[in-house]
Design a protein around this motif. Structure first.
Motif, short mmCIF file in Angstrom:
data_model
loop_
_atom_site.label_atom_id
_atom_site.label_comp_id
_atom_site.label_asym_id
_atom_site.label_seq_id
_atom_site.Cartn_x
_atom_site.Cartn_y
_atom_site.Cartn_z
N TYR A 29 0.78 -1.17 -0.52
CA TYR A 29 -0.56 -0.20 -0.24
C TYR A 29 1.12 0.84 0.08
N MET A 30 1.95 1.41 0.93
CA MET A 30 2.86 2.29 0.68
C MET A 30 3.21 2.57 -0.77
N ARG A 31 3.99 1.31 -1.40
CA ARG A 31 4.23 1.75 -2.57
C ARG A 31 3.49 2.40 -3.56
N ALA A 32 2.39 1.82 -3.74
CA ALA A 32 1.13 2.52 -4.33
C ALA A 32 0.39 3.27 -4.29
N SER A 33 0.03 3.45 -2.83
CA SER A 33 -0.33 5.26 -2.44
C SER A 33 0.55 6.27 -3.15
N GLY A 34 1.65 5.75 -2.61
CA GLY A 34 2.70 7.16 -3.40
C GLY A 34 3.33 7.22 -4.99
N VAL A 35 2.95 5.87 -5.52
CA VAL A 35 2.31 6.30 -7.05
C VAL A 35 1.90 6.97 -7.09
N ILE A 36 0.31 7.07 -7.24
CA ILE A 36 -1.06 7.46 -6.64
C ILE A 36 -0.78 8.88 -6.88
N LEU A 37 -0.12 9.07 -5.45
CA LEU A 37 -0.20 10.09 -4.81
C LEU A 37 0.61 11.35 -5.38
N VAL A 38 1.63 11.28 -5.53
CA VAL A 38 2.21 11.91 -6.47
C VAL A 38 1.38 12.66 -7.86
N VAL A 39 0.67 11.14 -8.21
CA VAL A 39 0.03 12.48 -9.73
C VAL A 39 -1.14 13.05 -8.92
N LEU A 82 -6.19 8.91 0.94
CA LEU A 82 -4.70 8.00 0.37
C LEU A 82 -3.50 8.44 1.49
N ALA A 83 -3.40 10.16 1.46
CA ALA A 83 -2.21 10.83 1.92
C ALA A 83 -2.44 9.48 3.83
N LEU A 84 -3.76 10.04 4.38
CA LEU A 84 -3.62 9.97 5.35
C LEU A 84 -3.67 8.60 5.99
N ILE A 85 -4.14 7.54 4.60
CA ILE A 85 -3.91 6.36 5.52
C ILE A 85 -2.65 5.53 5.16
N HIS A 86 -1.93 6.86 3.90
CA HIS A 86 -0.32 6.77 3.88
C HIS A 86 0.45 6.56 4.92
N GLY A 87 0.05 8.05 5.85
CA GLY A 87 1.06 8.58 6.77
C GLY A 87 0.55 8.17 7.59
N GLY A 88 -0.49 7.98 8.51
CA GLY A 88 -0.85 6.64 9.69
C GLY A 88 -0.33 5.40 9.42
N ASN A 89 -0.66 4.56 8.26
CA ASN A 89 0.47 3.73 7.98
C ASN A 89 2.08 3.75 8.48
N GLY A 90 2.78 4.59 7.61
CA GLY A 90 3.78 4.91 7.90
C GLY A 90 4.33 4.98 9.52
N MET A 91 3.13 6.11 10.35
CA MET A 91 3.41 6.33 11.81
C MET A 91 3.75 4.92 12.48
N ARG A 92 2.46 4.34 12.23
CA ARG A 92 2.22 2.65 12.96
C ARG A 92 4.14 2.68 13.12
#
Ligand code: HEM
Length: 148
Positions: A29-39, A82-92
């Motif tokens: 998820y971190m990789r996939a959401s990162g790619v979509i977040l760039v766009v 995407l950003a909140l779940i990405h950030g939350g999972n990264g903080m986890r």
């Protein structure tokens, strides 16, 4: 001279042999959401800061105009989720790596989860219920572009 790097402490619990490997899906998820977040993020910055009058054009009417379109509503909501779940999972992951006590980890991860859930709920409500000209409100409280 050789140096041994200590193994990171994540995962706190060893991966289960059976069932869904959530740690693996979190990693993907971190990789996939990162790619979509760039766009999404660069599209957002380009539309808000570069196209037209640029940053000077951003005001209440600009936001009202953008959220009148379902396309930008969904764009912004996708960015929010995407950003909140990405950030939350990264903080986890960071908490699992660095917080030593079981209770400390539990409290920190509970706080992260609550912050993510509340911000997703409020943000989604704001985007989809936003009405720049609410009916029945005093005219002097409404922006100038609303029909009286
Ligand atoms: C431009 C879009 C972004 C890309 C391409 C991106 C990419 C990534 C990737 C690939 C990771 C995993 C790193 C690892 O496992 O070693 C990561 C971790 C992380 N990201 Fe993002 N990210 C983006 C935006 C964001 C945003 C908007 C936030 C905050 C809301 C955020 C917060 C985090 C956090 C807290 C981590 C964990 C860092 C760690 O494990 O040390 N990222 N990001």
């Amino acid at each position: 001279m050789s140096q041994t790097i200590e193994a990171p402490r994540t995962p706190v619990r060893p991966a289960r042999k059976k069932g869904v490997n959530w740690e693996k899906w979190g990693w993907i998820y971190m990789r996939a959401s990162g790619v979509i977040l760039v766009v999404l993020i660069f599209g957002h910055l380009f539309m808000n800061l570069i196209v037209g009058d640029g940053v000077k054009a951003i005001d209440f009417a600009f936001v009202g105009g953008k959220w009148a379109s379902p396309f930008w509503q969904w764009w912004d909501v996708a960015m929010l989720w995407l950003a909140l779940i990405h950030g939350g999972n990264g903080m986890r992951t960071i908490v699992n790596d660095y917080a030593r006590g079981k209770m400390t980890r539990g409290i920190l991860k509970g706080a992260i989860f609550a912050a993510v859930a509340i911000l997703i709920l409020l943000g989604t409500l704001v985007v989809f219920t936003f009405d720049p000209c609410p009916v029945g409100q005093p005219a002097d409280l409404l922006p100038s572009f609303c029909a009286a």
